[in-house]
Design a protein around this motif. Structure first.
Motif, short mmCIF file in Angstrom:
data_model
loop_
_atom_site.label_atom_id
_atom_site.label_comp_id
_atom_site.label_asym_id
_atom_site.label_seq_id
_atom_site.Cartn_x
_atom_site.Cartn_y
_atom_site.Cartn_z
N ARG A 167 -11.22 3.41 -0.77
CA ARG A 167 -11.50 2.24 -0.05
C ARG A 167 -10.66 1.41 0.18
NH1 ARG A 167 -16.59 -0.67 -3.13
NH2 ARG A 167 -16.12 -2.42 -1.82
N LEU A 168 -9.79 1.36 -0.66
CA LEU A 168 -8.46 0.28 -0.46
C LEU A 168 -7.90 0.67 0.90
CD1 LEU A 168 -6.72 -2.07 -1.53
CD2 LEU A 168 -5.34 -0.19 -2.49
N ARG A 169 -7.74 1.72 1.09
CA ARG A 169 -6.91 2.35 2.13
C ARG A 169 -7.71 1.96 3.46
NH1 ARG A 169 -6.03 7.16 0.00
NH2 ARG A 169 -4.18 7.17 -1.02
N LEU A 170 -8.78 2.16 3.67
CA LEU A 170 -9.81 1.79 4.60
C LEU A 170 -9.86 0.44 4.88
CD1 LEU A 170 -11.45 3.35 6.75
CD2 LEU A 170 -13.39 3.07 5.36
N ARG A 171 -10.16 -0.30 3.69
CA ARG A 171 -10.19 -1.79 4.05
C ARG A 171 -8.62 -2.44 4.62
NH1 ARG A 171 -11.96 -5.87 -0.66
NH2 ARG A 171 -11.22 -8.00 0.39
N ALA A 199 1.04 -0.87 -7.69
CA ALA A 199 2.59 -0.80 -7.81
C ALA A 199 3.01 0.06 -9.19
CB ALA A 199 2.94 -2.27 -8.13
N LEU A 200 1.94 0.33 -9.92
CA LEU A 200 2.33 1.09 -10.90
C LEU A 200 2.37 2.72 -10.87
CD1 LEU A 200 0.10 -0.82 -13.49
CD2 LEU A 200 2.58 -1.25 -13.21
N GLY A 201 1.49 2.75 -9.72
CA GLY A 201 1.57 4.38 -9.25
C GLY A 201 0.26 4.53 -9.06
N LEU A 259 0.89 -1.07 -0.06
CA LEU A 259 0.10 0.14 0.20
C LEU A 259 0.95 1.32 -0.04
CD1 LEU A 259 -2.85 1.44 0.51
CD2 LEU A 259 -2.28 1.52 2.75
N THR A 260 1.96 1.33 0.84
CA THR A 260 2.60 2.45 0.93
C THR A 260 3.96 2.51 -0.11
OG1 THR A 260 4.37 1.42 2.74
CG2 THR A 260 2.22 2.50 3.47
N ARG A 261 4.07 1.33 -0.75
CA ARG A 261 5.22 1.16 -1.54
C ARG A 261 6.22 1.50 -0.78
NH1 ARG A 261 3.12 4.82 -5.95
NH2 ARG A 261 1.49 5.51 -4.38
N ASN A 262 6.44 1.04 0.37
CA ASN A 262 7.68 1.37 1.21
C ASN A 262 8.31 0.25 1.81
OD1 ASN A 262 9.12 2.14 3.34
ND2 ASN A 262 8.02 3.87 3.89
N PRO A 263 9.36 -0.38 1.76
CA PRO A 263 9.73 -1.70 1.91
C PRO A 263 10.15 -1.49 3.47
CG PRO A 263 11.63 -0.33 1.02
CD PRO A 263 10.46 0.59 0.63
N LEU A 264 10.01 -0.53 4.05
CA LEU A 264 10.13 -0.29 5.73
C LEU A 264 8.91 -0.81 6.59
CD1 LEU A 264 13.05 2.22 6.05
CD2 LEU A 264 13.06 -0.21 5.70
N GLY A 296 -5.00 -8.38 -3.19
CA GLY A 296 -3.98 -8.39 -4.02
C GLY A 296 -3.90 -7.72 -5.32
N ARG A 297 -5.01 -7.68 -5.95
CA ARG A 297 -5.15 -6.92 -7.35
C ARG A 297 -4.95 -5.72 -7.37
NH1 ARG A 297 -8.21 -5.13 -11.34
NH2 ARG A 297 -10.01 -4.45 -9.96
N ALA A 298 -5.50 -5.02 -6.40
CA ALA A 298 -5.44 -3.61 -6.35
C ALA A 298 -4.09 -3.22 -5.74
CB ALA A 298 -6.46 -3.03 -5.21
N LEU A 299 -3.45 -3.86 -5.02
CA LEU A 299 -1.69 -3.72 -4.83
C LEU A 299 -0.87 -3.85 -6.02
CD1 LEU A 299 -1.31 -5.61 -1.30
CD2 LEU A 299 -1.69 -3.15 -1.59
#
Lengths: 283, 329
Positions: B230-234, B215-217, B79-84, B208-211
């Motif tokens: 909605r994705l964030r809330l979920r 990943a593309l931005g 979600l955050t595209r952050n490896p940490l 998964g599909r949304a993530l």
């Protein structure tokens, strides 16, 4: 660090009655800094001679002394409180409130330090020591005589076979072992402590507790049984299932304090142990 | 693109660890005694009780908690595209711990046992909301800073609750509890927290599909029809359910959410969706392995689970930071 001059000034300001009254006269403004000493002082002298006891005694200790303890002024072990009460005797434990004790010594306050005890002889000794300093030797002997009477009837009523018991408050290290007052009380009451580990093997979890196959669990209760995690493990459903009646509780303060009232606690424990022996015999 | 049998291998390893966990303990139960081969009926009964009432719920709790942490780590990193990103580093575990501490020491948990996981869950939900709101759009570093400041706030709240707790043992106990452990847990606690963890994981598995699109931005994801709020809330709800319930029972167990996704990511060619299942299995396996480790190490005091995962996880975190420093501009 407080400078000696400041300490001297403090002492002079307070014009400590101990110096005026001299060492010989029985103290009239007693401060106790130790839960166990609280119990002794309350049992030995009239309330009018007690300047303050620890705040712990308002919830812990001998249940019979609780009403009195709730009427008396309390301290939290700080030097300020003690000095402000202008005591002519301070009783403290040998290993607690060390900063306060050091300061009191420098201020010239008369200080009696009592040792923790682990058997009945130790209780006799500490009771006599404190009673003598308080000028209440006779009262002290009366308390000891009462204790000895109770010990005699405890010996008569002891179950034939010792009841296997483990004292466990729920935490890995909450297991009183050998050479403790807990062990003395338990053996006097007619139990045997199976919660003693070999040297270097610390820590009890539920597995180890049940594999010792005790007939009863003895759980210490303190601080008015306010919520704490240590009771969580004791509520484990395996223990509830194995010991539906065999989970006894005991007042931790009375099982750890060298006071003659420990004999009363031992009698209460003996009654519970005999109940367990009886229900085991019926099964 | 080669496909490796990642999921079956991980599942098999997990099964082995689960069985090993049942036969590890501070006391050794000979299998013969459990099967009744020793002729001591009382001993057999006791051995079976220990297996069924102590070790089985412990292993299941470890499995669920580890799976929750691993999956949450993978989803949050996606979600955050952050490896940490990780429940611990984002403050979510601390928030859950604060909720649980309030439930335990106010006495609420004695009246209503469900209060512990529910308050843990609420704490996790609020911290996740707060951290993600604070860190949004600020890049990798801002998110981690937001996490650590929120985490600090929650720790202060925990200290306050302990300060006010009427029982003087509270401070000691909670410092132990915060180290994280699944020792001496029972079916009761599993029944309280288990359903929340399962529901939380189910919510997260479906992202998964949304993530993959994300990943593309963010723009690309939106154009692919992903409803980002909605994705964030979920994800926040799923994380709160899974991590909140797990932490309220086990205490804070760090770094599994960080380590598990990284261990498997290269095996599935870095596709966020395909990381989810392996990270879940890997998280459960790492937690069970660590729990077996706490019982096997010949120490007087049983090592706390969270201490062991921290000792292994923190160097991993450092290595990750070093690698980021090399690759980042």
């Amino acid at each position: 660090m407080m400078r000696p001059a400041v300490v001297a000034a403090l002492a002079a300001l307070l014009a400590l009655p101990a110096l005026a009254a001299g060492e010989g006269a029985p103290p009239r403004r007693i401060v106790s800094l130790n839960l166990c000493a609280d119990q002794l002082v309350m049992s030995l002298v009239p309330p009018g001679r007690i300047a303050s006891i620890t705040w712990l005694s308002r919830s812990e200790g001998d249940p019979d002394l609780l009403p009195l303890a709730r009427r008396l002024p309390v301290n939290h072990g700080s030097a300020e409180e003690v000095l402000a009460a202008r005591p002519d005797l301070v009783i403290a434990g040998r290993y607690t409130t060390s900063t306060t004790r050091a300061l009191l010594r420098r201020a010239g306050v008369r200080l009696l330090e009592i040792d923790p005890v682990q058997d009945w002889d130790g209780i006799r000794a500490v009771t006599r020591e404190v009673a003598a300093v308080l000028g209440e030797a006779e009262r002290g002997e009366a308390l000891i005589a009462d204790m000895d009477d109770r010990l005699a009837s405890l010996a008569l009523a002891r179950p034939e076979a010792p009841i296997r018991v483990i004292g466990w408050a729920g935490g890995p290290t909450d297991v009183p072992g050998r050479d403790t007052l807990f062990n003395t009380l338990l053996e006097t009451a007619g139990g045997v402590n199976v919660g003693v580990l070999d040297a270097g093997r610390g820590g009890f979890d539920v597995e180890r507790v049940v594999l010792r196959r005790p007939q009863a669990l003895l759980r210490g209760v303190s601080y008015g049984a306010t919520p704490s995690l240590r009771n969580e493990a004791a509520r484990h459903r395996l223990l509830r299932r194995l010991y539906p009646q065999g989970q006894l509780t005991y007042p931790e303060a009375l099982f750890g304090c060298g006071v003659p009232q420990a004999a009363v606690a031992a009698q209460a424990l003996q009654r519970s142990l005999r109940d367990i022996a009886g229900s085991a015999a019926r099964r | 693109m080669r496909t490796r049998p990642v999921v079956p291998v991980l599942a098999a390893a997990l099964a082995v660890l689960f069985v090993a966990s049942l036969f590890t303990g501070r006391v050794w139960l000979p299998p013969r005694e459990i099967l009744g081969g020793t002729g001591d009926a009382a001993g057999t009964e006791l051995a079976r009780l220990i297996l069924v009432e102590l070790r089985l719920p412990r292993a299941l709790l470890g499995l669920l908690a580890g799976a929750s942490l691993g999956l949450c780590g993978a989803v949050l990193q996606g979600l955050t595209r952050n490896p940490l990103a990780e429940p611990g580093l984002l403050g979510i575990s601390s928030g859950a711990a604060l909720g649980a501490v309030i439930a335990i020491y106010s006495g609420l948990a004695l009246e209503v046992p469900l209060a512990t996981p529910l308050l843990g869950l609420a704490g996790a939900f609020l911290t996740a909301l707060l951290t993600l709101a604070l860190g949004r759009g600020g890049g990798m570093l801002v998110l981690i800073l937001a996490g650590s400041s929120v985490s600090g706030l929650m720790l202060a709240g925990t200290a306050l609750a302990l300060n006010l707790a009427p029982n003087p043992y509270a401070a000691y106990e909670i410092s132990q509890w915060l180290l994280g452990s699944i020792a001496d847990k029972s079916w009761d606690q599993l029944a309280l927290a288990g359903p929340f963890m399962v529901i939380g994981c189910a919510l997260l598995m479906g992202t998964g599909r949304a993530l993959d699109a994300l990943a593309l931005g963010e723009l690309q994801a939106r154009s692919l029809g992903i409803d980002l709020p909605r994705l964030r809330l979920r994800i926040i709800a799923g994380t709160a359910l899974a991590v909140g319930a797990a932490t309220s029972i086990t205490g804070a167990i760090g770094f599994i959410g960080l380590v598990a996704p990284h261990l498997v990511r290269h095996l599935v060619d870095y596709e966020p969706r395909r990381v989810l299942v392996p990270a879940t299995l890997c998280g459960a396996a790492v937690l069970l392995a660590a729990d077996i480790g706490t019982r096997l190490l010949p120490l007087d005091q049983e090592l706390k689970l969270g201490v062991l995962t921290g000792l292994v996880g923190a160097p991993f975190f450092i290595a990750l930071v070093l690698r980021l420093k090399r690759t980042a501009p």
